[in-house]
Design an enzyme around this catalytic site. Structure first.
Site, PDB file in Angstrom:
ATOM      1  N   TYR A 132      -2.786  -5.324   0.631  1.00 28.63           N
ATOM      2  CA  TYR A 132      -3.418  -4.963   2.052  1.00 28.63           C
ATOM      3  C   TYR A 132      -4.885  -5.639   1.952  1.00 28.63           C
ATOM      4  O   TYR A 132      -5.360  -5.949   0.918  1.00 28.63           O
ATOM      5  CB  TYR A 132      -3.874  -3.267   1.793  1.00 28.63           C
ATOM      6  CG  TYR A 132      -2.645  -2.406   2.117  1.00 28.63           C
ATOM      7  CD1 TYR A 132      -2.467  -2.034   3.523  1.00 28.63           C
ATOM      8  CD2 TYR A 132      -1.832  -1.960   1.340  1.00 28.63           C
ATOM      9  CE1 TYR A 132      -1.613  -1.285   3.839  1.00 28.63           C
ATOM     10  CE2 TYR A 132      -1.000  -1.047   1.458  1.00 28.63           C
ATOM     11  CZ  TYR A 132      -0.521  -0.654   2.694  1.00 28.63           C
ATOM     12  OH  TYR A 132       0.332   0.221   2.963  1.00 28.63           O
ATOM     13  N   TYR A 171       4.494  -2.265  -3.094  1.00 32.57           N
ATOM     14  CA  TYR A 171       3.375  -2.432  -3.927  1.00 32.57           C
ATOM     15  C   TYR A 171       2.936  -1.498  -4.888  1.00 32.57           C
ATOM     16  O   TYR A 171       3.352  -0.323  -4.791  1.00 32.57           O
ATOM     17  CB  TYR A 171       1.942  -2.655  -3.026  1.00 32.57           C
ATOM     18  CG  TYR A 171       1.618  -1.417  -2.173  1.00 32.57           C
ATOM     19  CD1 TYR A 171       1.059  -0.359  -2.657  1.00 32.57           C
ATOM     20  CD2 TYR A 171       2.216  -1.390  -0.805  1.00 32.57           C
ATOM     21  CE1 TYR A 171       0.675   0.717  -1.774  1.00 32.57           C
ATOM     22  CE2 TYR A 171       1.568  -0.240   0.076  1.00 32.57           C
ATOM     23  CZ  TYR A 171       1.088   0.684  -0.582  1.00 32.57           C
ATOM     24  OH  TYR A 171       0.620   1.809   0.188  1.00 32.57           O
ATOM     25  N   ARG A 181       5.495   2.029  -4.425  1.00 31.66           N
ATOM     26  CA  ARG A 181       5.758   2.498  -2.826  1.00 31.66           C
ATOM     27  C   ARG A 181       6.968   1.731  -2.140  1.00 31.66           C
ATOM     28  O   ARG A 181       6.908   0.421  -2.591  1.00 31.66           O
ATOM     29  CB  ARG A 181       4.214   2.466  -1.913  1.00 31.66           C
ATOM     30  CG  ARG A 181       3.303   3.048  -2.194  1.00 31.66           C
ATOM     31  CD  ARG A 181       3.641   4.705  -2.026  1.00 31.66           C
ATOM     32  NE  ARG A 181       4.526   5.110  -1.146  1.00 31.66           N
ATOM     33  CZ  ARG A 181       4.089   5.221   0.308  1.00 31.66           C
ATOM     34  NH1 ARG A 181       3.023   5.088   0.715  1.00 31.66           N
ATOM     35  NH2 ARG A 181       5.251   5.742   1.062  1.00 31.66           N
ATOM     36  N   HIS A 184       6.518  -0.228   3.495  1.00 28.87           N
ATOM     37  CA  HIS A 184       6.544   0.695   4.791  1.00 28.87           C
ATOM     38  C   HIS A 184       5.363  -0.027   5.640  1.00 28.87           C
ATOM     39  O   HIS A 184       4.635  -0.845   5.337  1.00 28.87           O
ATOM     40  CB  HIS A 184       5.985   2.056   4.357  1.00 28.87           C
ATOM     41  CG  HIS A 184       5.050   2.092   3.546  1.00 28.87           C
ATOM     42  ND1 HIS A 184       4.583   1.982   2.154  1.00 28.87           N
ATOM     43  CD2 HIS A 184       3.523   2.257   3.952  1.00 28.87           C
ATOM     44  CE1 HIS A 184       3.538   2.046   1.765  1.00 28.87           C
ATOM     45  NE2 HIS A 184       2.691   2.171   2.783  1.00 28.87           N
ATOM     46  N   HIS A 186       2.660   1.653   8.395  1.00 25.27           N
ATOM     47  CA  HIS A 186       1.802   2.833   8.667  1.00 25.27           C
ATOM     48  C   HIS A 186       1.843   2.751  10.392  1.00 25.27           C
ATOM     49  O   HIS A 186       1.490   1.705  11.031  1.00 25.27           O
ATOM     50  CB  HIS A 186       0.374   2.840   8.465  1.00 25.27           C
ATOM     51  CG  HIS A 186       0.260   3.007   6.854  1.00 25.27           C
ATOM     52  ND1 HIS A 186       0.078   4.274   6.008  1.00 25.27           N
ATOM     53  CD2 HIS A 186       0.343   2.141   5.972  1.00 25.27           C
ATOM     54  CE1 HIS A 186       0.031   4.070   4.727  1.00 25.27           C
ATOM     55  NE2 HIS A 186       0.015   2.801   4.652  1.00 25.27           N
TER      56      HIS A 186
END
Lengths: 265, 193
Positions: A132, A171, A181, A184, A186
């Site tokens: 991120y 990640y 995770r 995905h 958000h």
């Protein structure tokens, strides 16, 4: 229940221990459901395998409220708020981001099947390496100078939305040892009533990490979990350009009556 | 037709570069003659401030009118849109600059609708921050009067000596905030006390 380590970054438990906790909660849920308890359609606020939830879930039942005027309305967003360019995450920098170019598209509708038109949809995600653009994400994967990973759009008259982006990677996180995770995106959504507001995550079909991911598994019912998974849609893919995914989002039913709804047209 | 809603999921730890935006916390400018500060701290079950929560407020103007005007994401400095968003700081503290809402109905005590998102919070929570008002006004309010007396204070903002409104949020503990659920808005808490 044994005293739990409430440090969300302790990462002391193994995946197998987390899997055992998840399996026990799911088995208990299925037994209760099969005995006539309600089908759960949402994530559980109290879901201990997701360690950060231990100290952050309400311990008392939520209080039933009759929605009042402000709750029966939502803020308005328009072209003053959102530029048409913000739905393409691949054109926000001077160069092309690295990764698999995808289009994610679908409709936002309410529980009565009505299109949610002209409303704000926001999304954010990791890059193709699972990193991120956020200073708290310091795991050793590369940032992409050509990818921020934030998009916005307004739904069309039929509730439709579309984002052009890069497929995010899974990640690591510190919920437990060797925790990952599922990949995905958000999403943040508004309805016609403020009570329909949700923030959620869209997943990709066939992700091998689903069973291991306590955030995804906090939804105890398989049918409800499936509602967060997009489908590959070849009609959204384009020749030599992108692959395509379709994900429709259903907000809860509007608390307004049809008559009130019509007045606004 | 009744469709099953899409589940919510946690906002996670990495919303900070995506959801907050410049001016999100300022529904009016601080120089507005009726500007008031609405602020507080978000606490976890150990009473420790939560450094990664996000709040949204949605409210009528001082006359009880609900804005239908766009522009919350790019404020023009003149239009009251009624909606704002603010992340807490490293000490779990949030702050909005807004107007004190008017009442939207004859028996309705004025309040700001508050929505909370956080890492570790699986789905958004709704609550109401009621303005300090005459006891009779608060007692008449349909929601407040339906809340057990010993928990009612968690829905009341308090007036600080500097004129600001203070509204703390407690996910758990003795002062656990009363969080709201509505018809057609399914939410599954998991085991509760």
């Amino acid at each position: 229940m044994a005293e739990k380590n409430t440090d969300p970054d302790a990462a002391v438990l193994s995946q197998a221990e987390i899997d055992t906790e998840i399996a026990a909660i799911h088995a208990e849920y299925r037994a209760q459901r099969d005995a006539g308890a309600p089908v759960e359609t949402n994530a559980r606020l109290n879901f201990p395998p997701y360690r950060s939830s231990l100290l952050r879930h309400p311990t008392k039942s939520l209080h039933h409220a009759d929605p009042e005027d402000i709750e029966l309305h939502s803020p308005a967003f328009g072209h003053r708020d959102v530029s048409a360019l913000e739905s393409d995450l691949t054109i926000q920098h001077n160069g092309e981001p690295i990764g698999e170019r995808i289009i994610v598209t679908g409709r936002v509708i309410d529980g009565d099947g009505r299109a949610v038109a002209g409303q704000l949809v926001e999304m954010w995600q990791a890059n193709a390496a699972g990193r991120y653009m956020h200073k708290r994400d310091q795991h050793p994967a590369p940032l992409d100078p050509n990818f921020t990973g934030v998009g916005r759009t307004l739904t069309g008259p039929d509730g439709e939305y579309s984002f052009t982006t890069i497929k995010p990677a899974p990640y690591p996180w510190k919920n437990h040892n060797n925790a990952w995770r599922s990949a995905h995106i958000h999403f943040s959504l508004f309805g016609t009533d403020f009570t329909q507001r949700i923030v959620t995550q869209m997943y990709f079909p066939g992700d091998p990490i689903f069973a291991l991911d306590p955030i995804y598994q906090s939804i105890t019912d398989q049918a409800a979990r499936d509602r967060l998974v997009a489908t590959y849609d070849h009609s959204v893919s384009q020749h030599e350009w992108n692959t395509g995914y379709r994900w429709d989002i259903v907000l809860s039913g509007s608390n307004r009556t049809w008559a009130e709804q019509e007045e606004e047209h | 037709m009744k469709l099953t809603p899409t589940p919510g999921q946690t906002v996670g730890p990495f919303f900070g570069y995506a959801l907050p935006y410049a001016g999100g916390e300022a529904l009016v400018d601080r120089s507005h003659p009726s500007a008031v500060r609405l602020h507080g701290t978000v606490y976890d079950g150990d009473g420790v401030p939560v450094p990664d929560a996000l709040l949204e407020i949605w409210q009528p103007d001082e006359h009880g009118a609900i804005s239908r005007q766009p522009g919350s994401l790019h404020r023009d400095g003149y239009t009251f849109t009624g909606w704002g968003r603010a992340a807490v700081d490293g000490a779990g503290h949030y702050s909005f600059t807004t107007l004190e809402p008017g009442s939207t109905g004859p028996e309705v005590a004025p309040y700001v609708l508050v929505t909370i998102f956080a890492r570790g919070l699986m789905d958004r929570l709704f609550t109401r921050a009621y303005l300090p008002s005459e006891p009779a006004t608060l007692e008449r309010d349909p929601l407040l009067s339906s809340v057990p007396a010993e928990r009612r204070h968690t829905l009341l903002a308090s007036r600080e000596s500097d004129g600001s409104l203070r509204f703390d949020i407690h996910f758990q503990g003795e002062d656990e905030t009363v969080f709201l659920t509505y018809p057609n808005t399914p939410q599954f808490t998991g085991p509760v006390d």
